[in-house]
Design an enzyme around this catalytic site. Structure first.
Site, short mmCIF file in Angstrom:
data_model
loop_
_atom_site.label_atom_id
_atom_site.label_comp_id
_atom_site.label_asym_id
_atom_site.label_seq_id
_atom_site.Cartn_x
_atom_site.Cartn_y
_atom_site.Cartn_z
N TRP A 319 0.83 -1.22 0.00
CA TRP A 319 0.00 0.00 0.00
C TRP A 319 0.86 1.26 0.00
O TRP A 319 0.39 2.35 -0.30
CB TRP A 319 -0.95 0.00 1.22
CG TRP A 319 -0.28 0.18 2.56
CD1 TRP A 319 0.81 -0.49 3.02
CD2 TRP A 319 -0.65 1.09 3.61
NE1 TRP A 319 1.14 -0.08 4.29
CE2 TRP A 319 0.26 0.88 4.68
CE3 TRP A 319 -1.65 2.03 3.77
CZ2 TRP A 319 0.19 1.61 5.87
CZ3 TRP A 319 -1.72 2.74 4.98
CH2 TRP A 319 -0.81 2.53 6.00
N ASP A 320 2.15 1.08 0.30
CA ASP A 320 3.09 2.19 0.36
C ASP A 320 3.01 3.07 -0.90
O ASP A 320 3.11 4.29 -0.83
CB ASP A 320 4.53 1.67 0.47
CG ASP A 320 4.76 0.75 1.66
OD1 ASP A 320 3.84 0.02 2.04
OD2 ASP A 320 5.89 0.75 2.20
N GLU A 461 0.19 -2.95 12.84
CA GLU A 461 0.20 -4.42 12.70
C GLU A 461 0.44 -5.15 14.02
O GLU A 461 0.36 -6.37 14.07
CB GLU A 461 1.30 -4.82 11.71
CG GLU A 461 0.99 -4.38 10.29
CD GLU A 461 2.19 -4.51 9.37
OE1 GLU A 461 3.33 -4.55 9.87
OE2 GLU A 461 1.98 -4.55 8.15
N LYS A 574 2.40 0.21 16.47
CA LYS A 574 3.57 0.20 15.60
C LYS A 574 3.72 1.52 14.84
O LYS A 574 4.79 2.08 14.73
CB LYS A 574 3.46 -0.95 14.60
CG LYS A 574 4.65 -1.03 13.67
CD LYS A 574 4.58 -2.22 12.74
CE LYS A 574 5.83 -2.28 11.87
NZ LYS A 574 5.78 -3.33 10.86
N GLN A 575 2.61 2.00 14.28
CA GLN A 575 2.71 3.16 13.39
C GLN A 575 1.38 3.91 13.37
O GLN A 575 0.38 3.41 13.90
CB GLN A 575 3.08 2.71 11.99
CG GLN A 575 2.04 1.87 11.30
CD GLN A 575 2.62 1.07 10.14
OE1 GLN A 575 3.29 0.06 10.34
NE2 GLN A 575 2.37 1.52 8.94
#
Ligand code: BGC
Length: 721
Positions: A319-320, A461, A574-575
């Site tokens: 998806w980046d 994630e 995580k993000q």
């Protein structure tokens, strides 16, 4: 014009892997790791090919590295001098990223005196098959010298060997090594024309996997002896839209053309910042990387998560690309953005198949997409550091947000270019299939009026199999709304496409399904403190600091997520997840809500993905806090300039370049600090420059026109050029 130079002026053995990424050159067709000419697979040398994959046995499928036509070393009086073995007297390795040139100079002491080799090389930006290289030798004493140069087919692989057959050629002055992959019999040829610019005796050596020229000569003290090579790569999977010949070209011509091509790129893409050289440098270095991996002149290709820096992350597309990278291309060279989207349109077959595999409908795009949309992600995508056993993870089966990212990327493209015709070429069907996919995920309790999405992995994630992840739900709604909008547009502009849909699904039924889904999908509201809970039950998890969670690791390479990960039972994420959603849909929330969520989630974020910092940075800009945004922006822009990025996920090596982070830095600079906003009347500028920035200048392509943007503390101006 400033010089853009990244350099290392001393040989540091422990930097070999990092330099391979930091000094990468590339042209979208391949990436050449920033390794030295004498290096082999031991030092992770790679000419990494875009879009070609192979699988050996049960190991992961991964991208393929071409035979290496740069392979060269020196012998003086019969003794080989090469790094990393022979300690040098001096050494420098440089990337001139304005001109896309990789340079090195190394001197060694030999018993009779010293020898210095220099090499200049580049991945041609004008003739995309080509690599140019000039290698020279100088000694300070008379001696017998030998340059050994050729094509090394014994390539570095993570899950290889991929070449099951090798062919060595030497005809009409062209030497070549061809590797044939095992799974799909793709041929990858590296060929070279060698120009020896002095009198020498040359002997050819062929091995099973290499062809080498031994160039022997008497070196006179103080004289420079140079060879030039124009090499090229040809594969049986090429996808060029333009003629890409392999006809003869001299090194000089190739270099001049290459530099002009980079000049042209920079004339569109350079961002100037007055008052902050460090930021300007890091941002343009990021832009350099985005250019090295852009599939120019190709019909249907995308960009892997680690660019073209090797086989890390299987060379797969995530998806980046649509979330973080595509914006840059839309606003500098929109044809590249179209090529990226074409890859998704053309690989819908893989996405339809994947949905079917899980009993779902529509298009479920691969988490790690390879050619044809093949899903490269396995159910066991992390190796446990303690048992060395594969760990069950749910990236493959539950990370549903990838299809939405593609729809979002498409809309950014359409809004930024005005190119609705892409809908006529398969994009409309793609959006509808993505919408059908999300519809098939909706669940409804009998006693509740709304739909939910359960059992997902969001961008964070570390928490698997959660319900109603705010990011996933909001993105699904975006897909429903987009499909509705585009179906209407197609009805007016592309009646044939609309008729096709009508025949397949009944357009009214489709509309009704999309409106129902969009209206009733549960989008969690902020709570009484203004915080949006990331998923059902997130607030009930242990509320500890990132440092506390880190201190619980037994092995630094341990995976934080999965069933037993240290972060899984905590609020440490995580993000950017909720923050990512808020930075995208900021207009739907007041500044106070944005701020409260930034303040809540940022300290709980490990930033364990290089995709995280830019999202928080953008959110900080949306709140009007440039100084909070700044360090996160710098972190993103410097992802490949600073040593010590995350290199391990469990026992899996994940080092490489970070193009999403680099694209994210561009988004923050342009949409955040410069505040470029698309409105009904075109683009507007609502700048929020960091304190140090006195001015900012850049160009932007918007709806087929080129604009110059100039921002100072006093105001901003956007002018068509
Ligand atoms: C991140 C993903 C990302 C992938 C590739 C992972 O570490 O969590 O969001 O897509 O890396 O960059």
């Amino acid at each position: 014009m400033y010089d853009f130079i990244a350099a290392e002026n001393k040989f540091e053995k422990e930097n070999i892997a990092w330099n391979g990424n930091r000094f990468l050159t590339g042209n979208g067709y391949f990436g050449i790791r920033g390794t030295l000419e004498e290096y082999t697979k031991e030092q992770m040398c790679a000419v990494n090919m875009a879009g070609i994959y192979d699988r050996v046995g049960d190991a992961w499928r991964e991208s393929v590295n071409a035979p290496n036509p740069l392979y060269t070393y020196i012998k003086i009086n019969g003794v080989k001098y090469a790094l990393p073995e022979a300690e040098p007297l001096s050494h420098s390795q440089t990337l001139d990223f304005r001109r896309g040139l990789h340079l090195r100079t190394t001197s060694w002491q030999t018993p009779g005196g010293s020898v210095t080799v220099s090499c200049e090389r580049f991945a041609s930006m004008s003739r995309r098959r080509f690599i140019g290289m000039r290698y020279s030798v100088k000694t300070d004493f008379d001696c017998a010298a030998e340059i050994v140069t050729g094509i090394d087919g014994d390539v570095w692989d993570i899950n290889g060997p991929h070449f099951v057959k090798m062919r060595i050629g030497d005809e009409n002055g062209i030497k070549s090594v061809t590797g044939i992959t095992g799974e799909k019999a793709v041929s990858v040829t590296a060929a070279e024309r060698l120009y020896v610019l002095f009198d020498a005796e040359t002997e050819t050596e062929k091995t099973d996997k290499a062809v080498l020229s031994h160039i022997r000569f008497k070196a006179a003290a103080g004289t420079e002896y140079a060879i030039e090579k124009t090499s090229y790569i040809v594969t049986s999977a090429d996808d060029f839209t333009e003629e890409c010949t392999t006809s003869e070209v001299t090194y000089r011509e190739l270099k001049d053309e290459h530099i002009s091509a980079w000049d042209k790129i920079w004339s569109l893409s350079e961002i100037e910042i007055d008052g902050d050289d460090e930021a300007m440098y890091a941002l343009n270095y990021s832009i350099y990387h985005l250019n090295c991996i852009a599939p120019r002149g190709m019909r249907s290709r995308s960009i892997p998560a680690r660019g073209l820096s090797g086989q890390v992350y299987k060379g797969a597309v995530f998806w980046d690309t649509e979330m973080f990278m595509i914006d840059y291309y839309i606003h500098t060279e929109p044809e590249i953005a179209k090529t990226l989207l074409q890859y998704r349109i053309d690989t819908i077959g893989g996405a339809l198949k994947k949905a079917e595999e899980y009993g779902l409908q529509g298009a479920y795009y691969a988490w790690e997409s390879q050619e044809g949309g093949y899903e490269g992600c396995s159910d066991y995508n992390v190796t446990d550091v303690f048992t060395n056993r594969p760990m069950r993870t749910h990236f493959r089966d539950k990370q549903y947000h990838v299809s939405a990212a593609i729809v979002y990327g498409l809309m950014k493209y359409i809004r930024g270019t005005g190119d609705y015709d892409i809908l006529n070429g398969g994009a409309l069907g793609m959006v509808v299939e993505c919408a059908r996919f999300y519809r098939s995920l909706l669940l409804k309790y009998a006693d509740k009026p709304y739909y939910e999405i359960h059992d997902v992995v969001g961008p964070d994630e570390y928490h698997e199999r959660v319900n109603n992840n705010i990011y996933t739900n909001r993105m699904a709604k975006l897909v429903f709304d987009t499909a509705l909008e585009l179906i209407d547009i197609a009805g007016r502009r592309y009646p044939d496409r609309a008729a096709e849909l009508d025949k397949k699904y009944g357009i009214e039924a489709l509309r009704a399904m999309l409106s129902d889904s969009s209206e009733k999908l549960f989008i969690r509201e902020p709570d009484e403190n203004g915080i949006i809970e990331q998923f059902d039950g997130y607030f009930k998890l242990e509320d500890v600091s990132v440092d506390e969670v880190r201190s619980r690791l037994i092995d630094p390479r341990e995976y934080w997520g999965g069933a037993y990960g240290v972060a899984a039972g905590t609020q440490v994420i995580k993000q950017a997840d909720t923050a990512a959603m808020l930075s995208m849909f900021a207009d739907e929330y007041g500044a106070d809500i944005l701020k409260r969520n930034f303040d809540y989630y940022e300290p709980r974020t490990e930033h364990g993905s290089s995709l995280s910092a830019c999202m928080y940075s953008l959110l900080a800009c949306r709140i009007g806090e440039a100084e909070k945004a700044y360090p996160l922006f710098m972190k993103s822009a410097k992802a490949d300039l600073v040593k010590g990025g995350k290199e391990w996920a469990g026992l899996i090596y994940i080092g490489g370049t970070h193009p999403a982070s680099e694209g994210g830095a561009w988004i923050v600079a342009v949409n955040g600090f410069a505040g470029i906003t698309e409105t009904e009347n075109g683009i507007e500028c609502r700048p929020l420059l960091p304190e140090k920035w006195n001015a900012m200048r850049f160009k932007l392509v918007y709806k087929g026109r080129l604009y110059g943007v100039s921002i100072t503390k006093a105001g901003a101006e956007i002018k068509e050029i």
